[in-house]
Each structure stands twice: as C-alpha cells, then as structure tokens.
Design a protein around this motif. Sequence first.
Motif, PDB file in Angstrom:
ATOM      1  N   GLU A  69      -4.293  -4.966 -16.726  1.00  0.00           N
ATOM      2  CA  GLU A  69      -5.672  -5.465 -16.627  1.00  0.00           C
ATOM      3  C   GLU A  69      -6.142  -5.185 -15.205  1.00  0.00           C
ATOM      4  O   GLU A  69      -5.776  -5.887 -14.268  1.00  0.00           O
ATOM      5  CB  GLU A  69      -5.708  -6.957 -16.951  1.00  0.00           C
ATOM      6  N   TYR A  70      -6.948  -4.141 -15.053  1.00  0.00           N
ATOM      7  CA  TYR A  70      -7.370  -3.696 -13.723  1.00  0.00           C
ATOM      8  C   TYR A  70      -8.529  -4.507 -13.150  1.00  0.00           C
ATOM      9  O   TYR A  70      -8.906  -4.311 -11.998  1.00  0.00           O
ATOM     10  CB  TYR A  70      -7.752  -2.213 -13.763  1.00  0.00           C
ATOM     11  N   SER A  71      -9.078  -5.415 -13.951  1.00  0.00           N
ATOM     12  CA  SER A  71     -10.209  -6.212 -13.457  1.00  0.00           C
ATOM     13  C   SER A  71      -9.751  -7.396 -12.606  1.00  0.00           C
ATOM     14  O   SER A  71     -10.572  -8.211 -12.183  1.00  0.00           O
ATOM     15  CB  SER A  71     -11.043  -6.727 -14.635  1.00  0.00           C
ATOM     16  N   ASP A  78      -8.738  -8.898   5.285  1.00  0.00           N
ATOM     17  CA  ASP A  78     -10.011  -8.847   6.031  1.00  0.00           C
ATOM     18  C   ASP A  78     -11.105  -9.676   5.372  1.00  0.00           C
ATOM     19  O   ASP A  78     -12.240  -9.721   5.852  1.00  0.00           O
ATOM     20  CB  ASP A  78     -10.486  -7.396   6.172  1.00  0.00           C
ATOM     21  N   GLY A  79     -10.758 -10.312   4.243  1.00  0.00           N
ATOM     22  CA  GLY A  79     -11.734 -11.158   3.561  1.00  0.00           C
ATOM     23  C   GLY A  79     -12.611 -10.422   2.571  1.00  0.00           C
ATOM     24  O   GLY A  79     -13.607 -10.974   2.091  1.00  0.00           O
ATOM     25  N   ASP A  80     -12.253  -9.177   2.252  1.00  0.00           N
ATOM     26  CA  ASP A  80     -13.040  -8.403   1.285  1.00  0.00           C
ATOM     27  C   ASP A  80     -12.506  -8.614  -0.130  1.00  0.00           C
ATOM     28  O   ASP A  80     -11.289  -8.682  -0.342  1.00  0.00           O
ATOM     29  CB  ASP A  80     -12.985  -6.908   1.614  1.00  0.00           C
ATOM     30  N   ARG A  81     -13.417  -8.696  -1.078  1.00  0.00           N
ATOM     31  CA  ARG A  81     -13.032  -8.841  -2.489  1.00  0.00           C
ATOM     32  C   ARG A  81     -12.876  -7.449  -3.089  1.00  0.00           C
ATOM     33  O   ARG A  81     -13.798  -6.624  -3.016  1.00  0.00           O
ATOM     34  CB  ARG A  81     -14.110  -9.624  -3.248  1.00  0.00           C
ATOM     35  N   ILE A  82     -11.693  -7.181  -3.651  1.00  0.00           N
ATOM     36  CA  ILE A  82     -11.470  -5.911  -4.335  1.00  0.00           C
ATOM     37  C   ILE A  82     -10.900  -6.212  -5.712  1.00  0.00           C
ATOM     38  O   ILE A  82     -10.679  -7.378  -6.066  1.00  0.00           O
ATOM     39  CB  ILE A  82     -10.513  -4.981  -3.549  1.00  0.00           C
ATOM     40  N   TYR A  83     -10.644  -5.172  -6.482  1.00  0.00           N
ATOM     41  CA  TYR A  83     -10.046  -5.324  -7.806  1.00  0.00           C
ATOM     42  C   TYR A  83      -8.827  -4.423  -7.920  1.00  0.00           C
ATOM     43  O   TYR A  83      -8.707  -3.429  -7.192  1.00  0.00           O
ATOM     44  CB  TYR A  83     -11.070  -4.984  -8.888  1.00  0.00           C
ATOM     45  N   LEU A  84      -7.924  -4.774  -8.820  1.00  0.00           N
ATOM     46  CA  LEU A  84      -6.725  -3.976  -9.013  1.00  0.00           C
ATOM     47  C   LEU A  84      -7.090  -2.536  -9.396  1.00  0.00           C
ATOM     48  O   LEU A  84      -6.303  -1.615  -9.185  1.00  0.00           O
ATOM     49  CB  LEU A  84      -5.835  -4.614 -10.097  1.00  0.00           C
ATOM     50  N   SER A  85      -8.282  -2.360  -9.916  1.00  0.00           N
ATOM     51  CA  SER A  85      -8.755  -1.025 -10.310  1.00  0.00           C
ATOM     52  C   SER A  85      -8.812  -0.057  -9.125  1.00  0.00           C
ATOM     53  O   SER A  85      -8.868   1.154  -9.321  1.00  0.00           O
ATOM     54  CB  SER A  85     -10.135  -1.116 -10.968  1.00  0.00           C
ATOM     55  N   GLU A  86      -8.784  -0.597  -7.884  1.00  0.00           N
ATOM     56  CA  GLU A  86      -8.728   0.258  -6.690  1.00  0.00           C
ATOM     57  C   GLU A  86      -7.507   1.177  -6.746  1.00  0.00           C
ATOM     58  O   GLU A  86      -7.504   2.249  -6.143  1.00  0.00           O
ATOM     59  CB  GLU A  86      -8.626  -0.605  -5.428  1.00  0.00           C
ATOM     60  N   VAL A 159      -2.613 -11.312 -18.985  1.00  0.00           N
ATOM     61  CA  VAL A 159      -1.434 -10.456 -19.038  1.00  0.00           C
ATOM     62  C   VAL A 159      -0.485 -10.676 -17.859  1.00  0.00           C
ATOM     63  O   VAL A 159       0.704 -10.397 -17.948  1.00  0.00           O
ATOM     64  CB  VAL A 159      -1.859  -8.965 -19.151  1.00  0.00           C
ATOM     65  N   TYR A 160      -1.007 -11.225 -16.746  1.00  0.00           N
ATOM     66  CA  TYR A 160      -0.169 -11.514 -15.577  1.00  0.00           C
ATOM     67  C   TYR A 160       0.077 -13.020 -15.405  1.00  0.00           C
ATOM     68  O   TYR A 160       0.493 -13.461 -14.344  1.00  0.00           O
ATOM     69  CB  TYR A 160      -0.831 -10.994 -14.294  1.00  0.00           C
ATOM     70  N   ASP A 161      -0.178 -13.776 -16.465  1.00  0.00           N
ATOM     71  CA  ASP A 161      -0.109 -15.237 -16.352  1.00  0.00           C
ATOM     72  C   ASP A 161       1.316 -15.748 -16.577  1.00  0.00           C
ATOM     73  O   ASP A 161       1.569 -16.538 -17.480  1.00  0.00           O
ATOM     74  CB  ASP A 161      -1.085 -15.881 -17.335  1.00  0.00           C
ATOM     75  N   SER A 162       2.244 -15.306 -15.740  1.00  0.00           N
ATOM     76  CA  SER A 162       3.632 -15.766 -15.831  1.00  0.00           C
ATOM     77  C   SER A 162       3.748 -17.170 -15.241  1.00  0.00           C
ATOM     78  O   SER A 162       3.090 -17.495 -14.257  1.00  0.00           O
ATOM     79  CB  SER A 162       4.552 -14.812 -15.071  1.00  0.00           C
ATOM     80  N   SER A 163       4.598 -17.993 -15.852  1.00  0.00           N
ATOM     81  CA  SER A 163       4.813 -19.348 -15.336  1.00  0.00           C
ATOM     82  C   SER A 163       5.910 -19.368 -14.267  1.00  0.00           C
ATOM     83  O   SER A 163       6.194 -20.414 -13.680  1.00  0.00           O
ATOM     84  CB  SER A 163       5.203 -20.287 -16.479  1.00  0.00           C
ATOM     85  N   VAL A 164       6.526 -18.210 -14.017  1.00  0.00           N
ATOM     86  CA  VAL A 164       7.621 -18.108 -13.048  1.00  0.00           C
ATOM     87  C   VAL A 164       7.126 -17.431 -11.778  1.00  0.00           C
ATOM     88  O   VAL A 164       6.415 -16.434 -11.824  1.00  0.00           O
ATOM     89  CB  VAL A 164       8.794 -17.291 -13.643  1.00  0.00           C
ATOM     90  N   VAL A 165       7.502 -18.009 -10.639  1.00  0.00           N
ATOM     91  CA  VAL A 165       7.175 -17.420  -9.345  1.00  0.00           C
ATOM     92  C   VAL A 165       8.492 -17.250  -8.585  1.00  0.00           C
ATOM     93  O   VAL A 165       9.252 -18.216  -8.477  1.00  0.00           O
ATOM     94  CB  VAL A 165       6.219 -18.325  -8.532  1.00  0.00           C
ATOM     95  N   PRO A 166       8.811 -16.032  -8.112  1.00  0.00           N
ATOM     96  CA  PRO A 166       8.010 -14.823  -8.173  1.00  0.00           C
ATOM     97  C   PRO A 166       8.130 -14.114  -9.527  1.00  0.00           C
ATOM     98  O   PRO A 166       9.106 -14.299 -10.241  1.00  0.00           O
ATOM     99  CB  PRO A 166       8.632 -13.949  -7.076  1.00  0.00           C
ATOM    100  N   THR A 167       7.126 -13.306  -9.825  1.00  0.00           N
ATOM    101  CA  THR A 167       7.188 -12.371 -10.948  1.00  0.00           C
ATOM    102  C   THR A 167       6.704 -11.018 -10.426  1.00  0.00           C
ATOM    103  O   THR A 167       5.709 -10.951  -9.705  1.00  0.00           O
ATOM    104  CB  THR A 167       6.320 -12.823 -12.133  1.00  0.00           C
ATOM    105  N   GLY A 175      -1.490   3.143 -16.844  1.00  0.00           N
ATOM    106  CA  GLY A 175      -1.981   1.789 -17.102  1.00  0.00           C
ATOM    107  C   GLY A 175      -1.086   0.940 -17.987  1.00  0.00           C
ATOM    108  O   GLY A 175      -1.508  -0.123 -18.462  1.00  0.00           O
ATOM    109  N   ASP A 176       0.162   1.384 -18.205  1.00  0.00           N
ATOM    110  CA  ASP A 176       1.108   0.591 -18.992  1.00  0.00           C
ATOM    111  C   ASP A 176       1.946  -0.296 -18.072  1.00  0.00           C
ATOM    112  O   ASP A 176       2.382   0.152 -17.004  1.00  0.00           O
ATOM    113  CB  ASP A 176       2.045   1.502 -19.785  1.00  0.00           C
ATOM    114  N   ILE A 177       2.179  -1.539 -18.486  1.00  0.00           N
ATOM    115  CA  ILE A 177       3.100  -2.401 -17.748  1.00  0.00           C
ATOM    116  C   ILE A 177       4.502  -2.032 -18.227  1.00  0.00           C
ATOM    117  O   ILE A 177       4.887  -2.360 -19.349  1.00  0.00           O
ATOM    118  CB  ILE A 177       2.806  -3.897 -17.989  1.00  0.00           C
TER     119      ILE A 177
END
Length: 202
Positions: A69-71, A78-86, A159-167, A175-177
Amino acid sequence: MSKKGSNKEKSSSLKKEITQWIFILLIGGALYASGYHTEVIGKIQSVLLYTGILQPNTESSIMHGERAEYSMPLLTIDGDRIYLSEFEGKTIFMNLWATWCPPCIAEMPNIQRLYNDIDDEDIVFVMASLDQDPQKAWDFVARKEFTFPVYSVIAKPRVYDSSVVPTTYVISPQGDIVMEHQGMAKYDTEEFKKFLRSVSSL
C-alpha cells in the motif's frame, strides 16, 4: 553443627539475598525513572543477537502474498509529509519500530550494518517510527549516530497493521510484499543480503 549455628547461617544467607534483590530493584527503578531501561534491555538483547545466542531465523518469515500500500503517509526528519509511493519501483526494506521497544533498539545496530553494506540505489530503507512524538525518534537516532533514513508514521494502512513491534517488510519493485518478519532479527547476514539483492533483480 548446632541448630543455633545453622539458623544463624540461614538468617545471614536470607539477609544477603534480600540485600541483593533490594539492590537490583533500586537499579531497575533508577533506570526506569531515568527512561534508560529500554536502551539497557535493548543493549542486552543486541549482544544476544550479535553472539548468536538469540538469533531469530528470517527464513521463518511470512511470505505475505499481498500487495504493498503505497499511500502510507510518512513524516520526514525535516517535517515534510511524503508517501511510501516516493519509493515505488524500488526494493523497500521497511522496519516499523519505536524508541520504547527494547527489541527494536536491539536490532538497530545490525540494520545499520546492513544499510552500510547495501550500496544499491534500487534498494531503499524506510525506518518507520511509531512514536507518538516524532522528535523522540529523531533525538534517539541522532544520539546513536545511526545514518539510515528515519521517518515517522502518520497512519498505517491495514496491510502493515501488525500488532508486533518491531515488524519488518520487504517490498519488491513490482509492489509485492515478499517478506513480513514479526519481532527482532539479525539482518546483516550474507544470506539476507543475497535475498534482498535477489528481490531487487526480480
């Protein structure tokens, strides 16, 4: 030995044990109060990873079989908002971590070594902090002199909502996990480097 002498030895032994536990609890309390307990526990776990006494096997990682999920929104240092799609079209090594998580801190030195060894512009690292206060992550990384790219997670897609940290996730250029590993691991191995490079060449 008389019963009186035996009781005296038991009493002395008990006092010694109580004193030791009080000392341990005082040190633990002081570390907890100062906020350094996480780093101390992390350091111990890091040593265990390094020596191989505690070495999770990345071969047992889940081959996720889902699309990235690239969004996913991220905040840069630096405080800039980016997306994984970068980073779409590249191999992404993404690690979800937090400063309050000892296993996260434990695996960071070996992730830094992996980052140093992977000199490939088609493989990018996204160290994504889950700390509510992004400044905690920035300060921690600066203090430890880590040089891998660190971001703060604004929101996690399902899709990245794992309950374990770290993951840790490895995302292919298509684009496949291709890997999801829950919990700490030793990543700076020749086997994992080979795996990462093979994903990049898919």
